[in-house]
Scaffold this motif. Structure first.
Motif, PDB file in Angstrom:
ATOM      1  N   LEU A   1       0.862  -1.185   0.000  1.00  0.00           N
ATOM      2  CA  LEU A   1       0.000   0.000   0.000  1.00  0.00           C
ATOM      3  C   LEU A   1       0.897   1.232   0.000  1.00  0.00           C
ATOM      4  O   LEU A   1       1.619   1.477   0.972  1.00  0.00           O
ATOM      5  CB  LEU A   1      -0.900  -0.008   1.245  1.00  0.00           C
TER       6      LEU A   1
ATOM      7  N   ALA B   1      -0.698   1.677 -10.023  1.00  0.00           N
ATOM      8  CA  ALA B   1      -1.578   0.839  -9.205  1.00  0.00           C
ATOM      9  C   ALA B   1      -1.857  -0.453  -9.968  1.00  0.00           C
ATOM     10  O   ALA B   1      -2.291  -0.422 -11.116  1.00  0.00           O
ATOM     11  CB  ALA B   1      -2.880   1.577  -8.904  1.00  0.00           C
TER      12      ALA B   1
ATOM     13  N   ALA C   1      -1.364  -0.932  -4.250  1.00  0.00           N
ATOM     14  CA  ALA C   1      -2.459   0.038  -4.128  1.00  0.00           C
ATOM     15  C   ALA C   1      -1.842   1.404  -3.860  1.00  0.00           C
ATOM     16  O   ALA C   1      -0.726   1.489  -3.341  1.00  0.00           O
ATOM     17  CB  ALA C   1      -3.399  -0.358  -2.998  1.00  0.00           C
ATOM     18  N   ALA C   2      -2.540   2.468  -4.251  1.00  0.00           N
ATOM     19  CA  ALA C   2      -1.966   3.814  -4.172  1.00  0.00           C
ATOM     20  C   ALA C   2      -3.051   4.775  -3.712  1.00  0.00           C
ATOM     21  O   ALA C   2      -4.073   4.922  -4.382  1.00  0.00           O
ATOM     22  CB  ALA C   2      -1.439   4.229  -5.552  1.00  0.00           C
ATOM     23  N   LEU C   3      -2.818   5.438  -2.601  1.00  0.00           N
ATOM     24  CA  LEU C   3      -3.871   6.295  -2.047  1.00  0.00           C
ATOM     25  C   LEU C   3      -3.297   7.612  -1.524  1.00  0.00           C
ATOM     26  O   LEU C   3      -2.291   7.629  -0.814  1.00  0.00           O
ATOM     27  CB  LEU C   3      -4.564   5.564  -0.885  1.00  0.00           C
TER      28      LEU C   3
ATOM     29  N   GLY D   1      -8.518   2.500 -11.411  1.00  0.00           N
ATOM     30  CA  GLY D   1      -7.295   2.527 -12.213  1.00  0.00           C
ATOM     31  C   GLY D   1      -6.184   3.356 -11.581  1.00  0.00           C
ATOM     32  O   GLY D   1      -5.008   3.134 -11.843  1.00  0.00           O
ATOM     33  N   GLN D   2      -6.555   4.314 -10.734  1.00  0.00           N
ATOM     34  CA  GLN D   2      -5.542   5.122 -10.049  1.00  0.00           C
ATOM     35  C   GLN D   2      -5.049   4.474  -8.766  1.00  0.00           C
ATOM     36  O   GLN D   2      -3.899   4.628  -8.387  1.00  0.00           O
ATOM     37  CB  GLN D   2      -6.136   6.501  -9.678  1.00  0.00           C
ATOM     38  N   THR D   3      -5.963   3.802  -8.059  1.00  0.00           N
ATOM     39  CA  THR D   3      -5.668   3.344  -6.702  1.00  0.00           C
ATOM     40  C   THR D   3      -5.475   1.837  -6.582  1.00  0.00           C
ATOM     41  O   THR D   3      -4.874   1.381  -5.610  1.00  0.00           O
ATOM     42  CB  THR D   3      -6.837   3.700  -5.754  1.00  0.00           C
ATOM     43  N   GLY D   4      -6.009   1.072  -7.511  1.00  0.00           N
ATOM     44  CA  GLY D   4      -6.018  -0.382  -7.344  1.00  0.00           C
ATOM     45  C   GLY D   4      -7.066  -0.848  -6.355  1.00  0.00           C
ATOM     46  O   GLY D   4      -7.128  -2.028  -6.015  1.00  0.00           O
TER      47      GLY D   4
END
Lengths: 281, 281, 281, 281
Positions: free
Chosen positions: A90, A114, A136-138, B144-147
């Motif tokens: 993450l 992501a 994952a990218a937040l 698509g940005q966050t997974g």
């Protein structure tokens, strides 16, 4: 009274060489210093927990350089030493995207690939994409924007998606002019309350999350009073308010530092990719 | 085959007046239609669950209007009828901030007043701020940005902060040109898989969340083939790909619609505030 | 050696009360100081030409204020005293829109109402719009972006459209912390070479343009060494490079100062409009 | 009545093969068509002046491609055939940066290397930069923003800096869906009144400027009624207003097309640079 800094290399200057504090140097594109605090007792006088603090010092990140590829790979290699070998990662961008010196985290996350959703989605013919490590990218925003403390938000997400580790990117404060916008710090101790440009309140670390939390940051602000003392050798009168300042070219600093760090994260997480693959993301 | 629309007022046109489907009209600044599907059996032929669908039709939201204050208050009043009286509200912006026609949700959330953290933080002298209903505001980005699927992210956050209800704002698709950029839809049925400009995959509704989920959206895109049939009365040849299109002035549509909706949400949640208070946020 | 400042109120501090230098004070929302250098001889020791320098000092422009309306009207009234009564006004935004502390000029110009084209275009029914004073608005970018010096670009445009006067808006440097982001300077002496955050090279004034050139600016940066001396009373060692710094909240400073100044310019140019008309532009 | 298009390849379809109209095809990365209208008589029925219209058709510019380098070099080579060998080039971005489908011109200009000021500025040691052809780059905004017609602004600048030619970049309208966002048009006939997304009113061509004016554009909008007829083969009822529409992914289209075109302009103007040099600008 000590001036505020988020850089271990600054706060630890006075205790170098003491028992339980080990230091190594290396690096080609950066001057790399790794300080290893071997137990909490050694770290106690400094308010630091045990762990590894890796500092990469180089040219101003706001300047153009021919060495981006080498710098990104060297940073990726350092980062890789702190990451678990397998499992979902993450990546989290702390900070406020609307305040330039604080926007490093969100800007990095906007360029992190992501991939967590790709394995379910893609057919077998897309072997390359399906082979990528789940990421994952937040970048959820800061407390004043969301009403939710960053650590609380990430903890909720971590409970849901159960990553093997967290990489948290944040803009930092430093106390020495020469490190402002020139230094990258990586640490396996996570992010402590009160640190970062936006001043996080809750710890974001292995104790609260139960998994490794890697913090990665660049100092983008410096306290005005710290700066004055750094330049004149004299402490300012204790009147008036302190104020954090940032270089005039902070837009370019954030833009280029975000690109470099995002490339390095993508390289560290996906060894099957090279710099040309990640530079255009 | 029916063209895709996220507007109940369009998909329900053929079943008006049937048993279990009740319709009301009202409104001063908008022509308001409320369609109440009284049970799942009545909604079944339409693929709709039971619930209330409130449609507000008016002038193009991209045009300048002297009636913003009245429009915001009318929208706030409709929204208030669907909200629980007390408790924390989680406001969520769905969609991709980097794709203008899909950016309505994130743009609204950027102007929603987050207050959940104020009660712990503020001293007693700041009575007004402490009196505000607790609100959290999140626009985490699309899959698509966050997974991470939007519904999954919000479910994780809802488990953590335990709101009394969710308000989810999203950009929609419609099938009739006259509703594009002129209509606001509110519903207590949440957001269904496959709806919204960015096509959510998981339901975001009372069943999955265990609390009311209010959906609020504006159609900002229309299918090209739908549009062609709407204008010529003839169905396009079934060749080539369909494509979603959006008006040339979509930047202004998103900007003004986001401002109006954010004002209405802030008014609905904080009856102690008036339009002048919220318009400058 | 004197530290760099673009503020007359700072550079003139030492010569107040001398012959040929007159000073007046007034103001309700701002503390207004007007310094009138009555001839070039009086200004010579200071490197200033004769002219009027009006300084408005107040609260930090990055903070929220309930007094925007009064502040905008007071600023408009000061500006109006320097403007010719009739004729087209060319408003110009100097500075680089991509560097936040330097973006004040372009951001103001984006909110100035351009009206020069309305008289030819509009039919007779649109009497109100046709009654507005002709105004052109240009923010062409800085030398490094365009290859054209700002003064050269504006001179070319002035030859073409023949305005009665120019209003040039620019971000400034100051030498005293208390004026950073709190002060607005208006002057009828135009913009001198070497001034402004982006360092203009050619004079933009009545001599080169043949018409009044009103300069309007806000200090958004301060030299780091100046700041250190201001805080500690000791001059920094003459080593290393100087660097311009800016407050951490520079995004909000630029945003709110641009809004205030644009409102004031629109009010000064169109007495038939009031604050509510211009605040939403 | 003919639907509006800015593409010669569309408006000339009916007269191909006529006397005075010559056509050539070539290209590797694009399908290139050059239509040469040899005299004004041949162009008259089409409302076109004599000149060369080069159309490059390819894949959707909003999609990712591995061929950027080849595409940029092929576009640069076509552009070079229309440029004078020596002398300063004024590159101009038409259109409104605040309206995404109209922002192509300003976005390209933001990446064009401005070099006109380097020869005076740089010392002899910076031979490479001083060897670059002088280029000025301006994106002044549209009439509604500035009160100055684009052609009038550029004419004023051209009188001042006396370039050898102008390259004017603009977003276009087309009448065929398959060319929307896939086609680049270059022409030595400049920009006619009524063309472009923002509808220029004054000619920007060799007649008014006295030097070659090269127009370069990409269709980013299509008339809704044109689109409907293109898809169904039936003309829409002549009721209601026409509206220009744009694809939902217009942000990516503008971003990628701007990058490609800016690379090609930089390559065309500076043969001593290669793709890797210009891609990072």
């Amino acid at each position: 009274m000590q001036y505020r800094t988020d850089l271990a290399v600054e706060s630890l200057a006075s205790v170098r060489g003491r028992e339980g504090i080990e230091e190594q140097r290396r690096g080609k594109y950066f001057r790399i210093t790794e300080i290893h605090i071997q137990n909490d007792r050694a770290g106690k006088p400094l308010g630091k927990t045990k762990g590894r603090y890796i500092t990469l010092e180089g040219q101003p990140l706001s300047r153009f350089s021919d060495d981006y590829e080498g710098m990104a790979e060297e940073l990726a290699a350092e980062l890789r030493t702190l990451l678990p070998e397998d499992g979902c990662i993450l990546t989290a961008g702390l900070g406020n995207a609307d305040i330039t010196p604080d926007a490093l985290g969100p800007r990095v996350i906007g360029k992190v690939l992501a991939t967590r959703h790709l394995q379910q989605e893609l057919g077998e013919e897309e072997d390359f994409l399906r082979s990528l490590r789940p990421v994952a990218a937040l970048a959820g925003g800061v407390l004043g924007q969301t009403g939710i403390e960053s650590a609380e938000l990430l903890l909720a997400v971590a409970k849901q998606i159960k990553p093997a580790a967290v990489i948290a990117v944040d803009a930092l404060a430093c106390s020495s002019l020469e490190r402002l916008g020139t230094t990258i710090q990586i640490s396996d101790t996570g992010i402590a309350p009160g640190s970062g440009v936006a001043n996080h309140r809750t710890a974001l670390n292995a104790t609260t999350f139960g998994i490794p939390v890697i913090a990665l940051g660049v100092p983008t602000v410096i306290g005005m009073r710290t700066l004055a003392e750094d330049l004149t050798g004299r402490r300012p009168l204790p009147t008036g308010q302190d104020m954090m300042v940032t270089p005039r070219d902070v837009d370019r600093l954030i833009s280029q530092a975000a690109h470099l760090i995002a490339c390095a994260i993508n390289l560290a997480l996906h060894p099957q990719m090279n710099y040309a693959d990640v530079a255009g993301l």
